[in-house]
Design a protein around this motif. Structure first.
Motif, mmCIF file in Angstrom:
data_model
loop_
_atom_site.group_PDB
_atom_site.id
_atom_site.type_symbol
_atom_site.label_atom_id
_atom_site.label_comp_id
_atom_site.label_asym_id
_atom_site.label_seq_id
_atom_site.Cartn_x
_atom_site.Cartn_y
_atom_site.Cartn_z
ATOM 1 N N PHE A 198 0.864 -1.177 0.000
ATOM 2 C CA PHE A 198 0.000 0.000 0.000
ATOM 3 C C PHE A 198 0.902 1.229 0.000
ATOM 4 O O PHE A 198 1.686 1.407 0.936
ATOM 5 C CB PHE A 198 -0.888 0.019 1.252
ATOM 6 N N SER A 199 0.807 2.061 -1.023
ATOM 7 C CA SER A 199 1.659 3.249 -1.067
ATOM 8 C C SER A 199 0.875 4.482 -1.509
ATOM 9 O O SER A 199 0.066 4.427 -2.428
ATOM 10 C CB SER A 199 2.852 3.031 -1.995
ATOM 11 N N GLN A 200 1.099 5.564 -0.793
ATOM 12 C CA GLN A 200 0.522 6.876 -1.079
ATOM 13 C C GLN A 200 -1.006 6.856 -1.162
ATOM 14 O O GLN A 200 -1.597 7.506 -2.017
ATOM 15 C CB GLN A 200 1.150 7.460 -2.341
ATOM 16 N N CYS A 201 -1.622 6.102 -0.260
ATOM 17 C CA CYS A 201 -3.080 6.089 -0.173
ATOM 18 C C CYS A 201 -3.510 7.074 0.914
ATOM 19 O O CYS A 201 -2.771 7.316 1.865
ATOM 20 C CB CYS A 201 -3.580 4.686 0.159
ATOM 21 N N HIS A 202 -4.702 7.642 0.766
ATOM 22 C CA HIS A 202 -5.160 8.658 1.712
ATOM 23 C C HIS A 202 -6.669 8.544 1.924
ATOM 24 O O HIS A 202 -7.421 8.245 0.997
ATOM 25 C CB HIS A 202 -4.829 10.057 1.189
ATOM 26 N N ALA A 203 -7.087 8.816 3.159
ATOM 27 C CA ALA A 203 -8.513 8.875 3.499
ATOM 28 C C ALA A 203 -8.681 9.791 4.700
ATOM 29 O O ALA A 203 -7.701 10.169 5.349
ATOM 30 C CB ALA A 203 -9.055 7.484 3.824
ATOM 31 N N ASN A 204 -9.909 10.129 4.996
ATOM 32 C CA ASN A 204 -10.166 10.896 6.203
ATOM 33 C C ASN A 204 -9.783 10.070 7.439
ATOM 34 O O ASN A 204 -9.163 10.575 8.355
ATOM 35 C CB ASN A 204 -11.639 11.315 6.258
ATOM 36 N N ARG A 205 -10.140 8.762 7.421
ATOM 37 C CA ARG A 205 -9.772 7.835 8.496
ATOM 38 C C ARG A 205 -9.277 6.543 7.863
ATOM 39 O O ARG A 205 -9.919 6.006 6.980
ATOM 40 C CB ARG A 205 -10.985 7.549 9.381
ATOM 41 N N GLY A 206 -8.132 6.057 8.329
ATOM 42 C CA GLY A 206 -7.575 4.818 7.780
ATOM 43 C C GLY A 206 -6.977 5.040 6.410
ATOM 44 O O GLY A 206 -7.590 4.693 5.401
ATOM 45 N N GLY A 207 -5.794 5.622 6.347
ATOM 46 C CA GLY A 207 -5.168 5.998 5.075
ATOM 47 C C GLY A 207 -5.142 4.894 4.036
ATOM 48 O O GLY A 207 -5.532 5.092 2.897
ATOM 49 N N ALA A 208 -4.696 3.706 4.416
ATOM 50 C CA ALA A 208 -4.654 2.576 3.489
ATOM 51 C C ALA A 208 -5.859 1.658 3.680
ATOM 52 O O ALA A 208 -6.513 1.266 2.724
ATOM 53 C CB ALA A 208 -3.369 1.783 3.670
ATOM 54 N N ILE A 209 -6.156 1.320 4.946
ATOM 55 C CA ILE A 209 -7.213 0.356 5.250
ATOM 56 C C ILE A 209 -8.088 0.894 6.387
ATOM 57 O O ILE A 209 -7.573 1.360 7.405
ATOM 58 C CB ILE A 209 -6.623 -0.997 5.691
ATOM 59 N N GLY A 210 -9.389 0.808 6.204
ATOM 60 C CA GLY A 210 -10.328 1.175 7.260
ATOM 61 C C GLY A 210 -11.174 -0.031 7.636
ATOM 62 O O GLY A 210 -11.590 -0.787 6.760
ATOM 63 N N VAL A 211 -11.383 -0.222 8.937
ATOM 64 C CA VAL A 211 -12.174 -1.348 9.425
ATOM 65 C C VAL A 211 -13.194 -0.821 10.426
ATOM 66 O O VAL A 211 -12.853 -0.061 11.325
ATOM 67 C CB VAL A 211 -11.283 -2.409 10.118
ATOM 68 N N GLN A 212 -14.443 -1.258 10.290
ATOM 69 C CA GLN A 212 -15.484 -0.846 11.223
ATOM 70 C C GLN A 212 -16.193 -2.060 11.780
ATOM 71 O O GLN A 212 -16.558 -2.971 11.032
ATOM 72 C CB GLN A 212 -16.505 0.053 10.541
ATOM 73 N N GLY A 213 -16.414 -2.061 13.075
ATOM 74 C CA GLY A 213 -17.195 -3.104 13.726
ATOM 75 C C GLY A 213 -16.342 -4.154 14.397
ATOM 76 O O GLY A 213 -15.278 -4.515 13.901
ATOM 77 N N PRO A 214 -16.822 -4.681 15.525
ATOM 78 C CA PRO A 214 -16.050 -5.659 16.298
ATOM 79 C C PRO A 214 -15.940 -7.032 15.632
ATOM 80 O O PRO A 214 -15.091 -7.824 16.004
ATOM 81 C CB PRO A 214 -16.827 -5.749 17.618
ATOM 82 N N THR A 215 -16.767 -7.321 14.646
ATOM 83 C CA THR A 215 -16.712 -8.644 14.013
ATOM 84 C C THR A 215 -16.098 -8.604 12.617
ATOM 85 O O THR A 215 -16.054 -9.619 11.930
ATOM 86 C CB THR A 215 -18.126 -9.263 13.935
ATOM 87 N N SER A 216 -15.607 -7.449 12.197
ATOM 88 C CA SER A 216 -14.877 -7.343 10.930
ATOM 89 C C SER A 216 -13.394 -7.535 11.221
ATOM 90 O O SER A 216 -12.915 -7.156 12.291
ATOM 91 C CB SER A 216 -15.091 -5.973 10.300
ATOM 92 N N SER A 217 -12.655 -8.117 10.261
ATOM 93 C CA SER A 217 -11.233 -8.326 10.533
ATOM 94 C C SER A 217 -10.383 -8.212 9.267
ATOM 95 O O SER A 217 -10.842 -8.497 8.164
ATOM 96 C CB SER A 217 -11.006 -9.692 11.175
ATOM 97 N N VAL A 218 -9.141 -7.800 9.493
ATOM 98 C CA VAL A 218 -8.124 -7.751 8.444
ATOM 99 C C VAL A 218 -6.871 -8.403 8.998
ATOM 100 O O VAL A 218 -6.409 -8.048 10.085
ATOM 101 C CB VAL A 218 -7.808 -6.305 8.013
ATOM 102 N N SER A 219 -6.319 -9.372 8.271
ATOM 103 C CA SER A 219 -5.055 -10.016 8.642
ATOM 104 C C SER A 219 -4.045 -9.711 7.549
ATOM 105 O O SER A 219 -4.371 -9.792 6.354
ATOM 106 C CB SER A 219 -5.229 -11.529 8.762
#
Length: 120
Positions: free
Chosen positions: A82-103
């Motif tokens: 992931f390079s030079q990505c941008h967002a208001n929250r979570g520049g490269a990856i954003g996760v919401q919720g206790p049952t969502s996951s990223v490994s």
């Protein structure tokens, strides 16, 4: 394979409890979302795996410049960059919720940024 969106729109939406998607050796370039997930939006219990994929210059006005994950969705990233990505929250990856996951395994985060929380 390069998927160049030219900064015009999000590129892929993955949704649904039984949905499973595998991506290999793809380059996502300049994905853009006026909401969440500049390149990929994963939700509603879907499963996404990405191996040796790159995400560069992707942007979201909301969360997750490259990838946004919510509603019990699962994402597994292997040797992704992931390079030079941008967002208001979570520049490269954003996760919401206790049952969502990223490994992530063997991944690189380079020069990503967020206006609010979480630059990587």
């Amino acid at each position: 394979v390069n998927l160049d969106c030219g900064g015009q729109a999000s590129q892929l939406s993955v949704s649904g409890n039984e949905t499973r998607v595998a991506l290999n050796n793809l380059a996502f370039v300049q994905g853009l979302s006026r909401l969440d997930g500049g390149c990929i939006y994963v939700s509603s219990g879907a499963n996404l795996g990405a191996t040796r994929c790159s995400f560069s210059e992707c942007m979201a006005d909301g969360r997750g410049g490259a990838i946004f994950v919510q509603d019990s969705a699962t994402v597994l990233l292997h040797q992704a960059t992931f390079s030079q990505c941008h967002a208001n929250r979570g520049g490269a990856i954003g996760v919401q919720g206790p049952t969502s996951s990223v490994s992530m395994e063997g991944c690189s985060l380079i020069n990503n940024s967020a206006a609010g929380d979480g630059g990587g």
